[in-house]
Design an enzyme around this catalytic site. Sequence first.
Site, PDB file in Angstrom:
ATOM      1  N   SER A 141       0.848  -1.189   0.000  1.00  0.00           N
ATOM      2  CA  SER A 141       0.000   0.000   0.000  1.00  0.00           C
ATOM      3  C   SER A 141       0.882   1.237   0.000  1.00  0.00           C
ATOM      4  O   SER A 141       2.017   1.212   0.500  1.00  0.00           O
ATOM      5  CB  SER A 141      -0.893   0.025   1.252  1.00  0.00           C
ATOM      6  OG  SER A 141      -1.575   1.259   1.381  1.00  0.00           O
ATOM      7  N   TYR A 153      -1.310  -0.926  10.460  1.00  0.00           N
ATOM      8  CA  TYR A 153      -1.540  -1.225   9.047  1.00  0.00           C
ATOM      9  C   TYR A 153      -0.375  -0.710   8.202  1.00  0.00           C
ATOM     10  O   TYR A 153       0.192  -1.443   7.388  1.00  0.00           O
ATOM     11  CB  TYR A 153      -2.855  -0.612   8.571  1.00  0.00           C
ATOM     12  CG  TYR A 153      -3.145  -0.904   7.115  1.00  0.00           C
ATOM     13  CD1 TYR A 153      -3.630  -2.151   6.720  1.00  0.00           C
ATOM     14  CD2 TYR A 153      -2.900   0.044   6.125  1.00  0.00           C
ATOM     15  CE1 TYR A 153      -3.860  -2.444   5.385  1.00  0.00           C
ATOM     16  CE2 TYR A 153      -3.143  -0.234   4.791  1.00  0.00           C
ATOM     17  CZ  TYR A 153      -3.620  -1.477   4.421  1.00  0.00           C
ATOM     18  OH  TYR A 153      -3.845  -1.763   3.103  1.00  0.00           O
TER      19      TYR A 153
END
Length: 262
Positions: A141, A153
Amino acid sequence: MSAVEGRPVAFVTGPTSGLGAGFARTFASLGYDLVLVARDEVRMQELALDLKSRFGTDSQIIAADLATEEGREAASSRLRDGVNVLVNNAGFGVSGEFWTADPKVLQSQLDVNVTAVMQLTREALPAMVAAADGAVINVASVAGLLPGRGSTYSASKAYVISFTQGLSGGLAGTGVRVQALCPGFVRTEFHERAGIEMSSMPGVMWLNVEQVVSASLSDLRSGKVLSVPGIQYKVLTTLGRLVPQSLVRRLNNLVGRGRGRT
């Protein structure tokens, strides 16, 4: 079916929606058979039937939770037979702040986003190296490249990026390609499942699944280890390397909704 018995095989984790489903459809359209791995067996069956009717694709379904050792072993055992492509797509985010999150959920996030990627890649590579051919796409990401968009995350995706870049050096000359795919905001079920409110995000920041999958495979063909789809995210990540990190964090908290994301 193993990778040497006929049609090439693509192994996709998290294929029931979003990028995973996009990769499954694309590889099916390119003449691959599939191995699909997720918890939701019903949705995988529906996808397999659709791809069979549209492309003649055979799909092996493995219903497994990659947050568990048993689930990762079920997937690993198939990878040892050999596949042509591994797409480590399964992953999830958590809403709220780190200090309020359930520790068990945080551990599950780490096991899916990091442990499964490491273990499944390790199981896939020996057969690929022996065949002098193959590819591993690890879905990371932009959050792994830009600080300030959540904590666990972003950290998990930073691991995936560093892990993949390190592997690329070791695999040089083997015929096996690796890629860390770093999309920004993609119109999928991801944010809804994580409970993250995204209605204020400007439309220009959104990508669609087809854009991301197409960019990934184009970059894979050209040998790019780090794939950042979308000109807007190429600009952001380039600026992120050039400006002070404190400024990047402030901008992410303003634009990227760094708060409320674990």
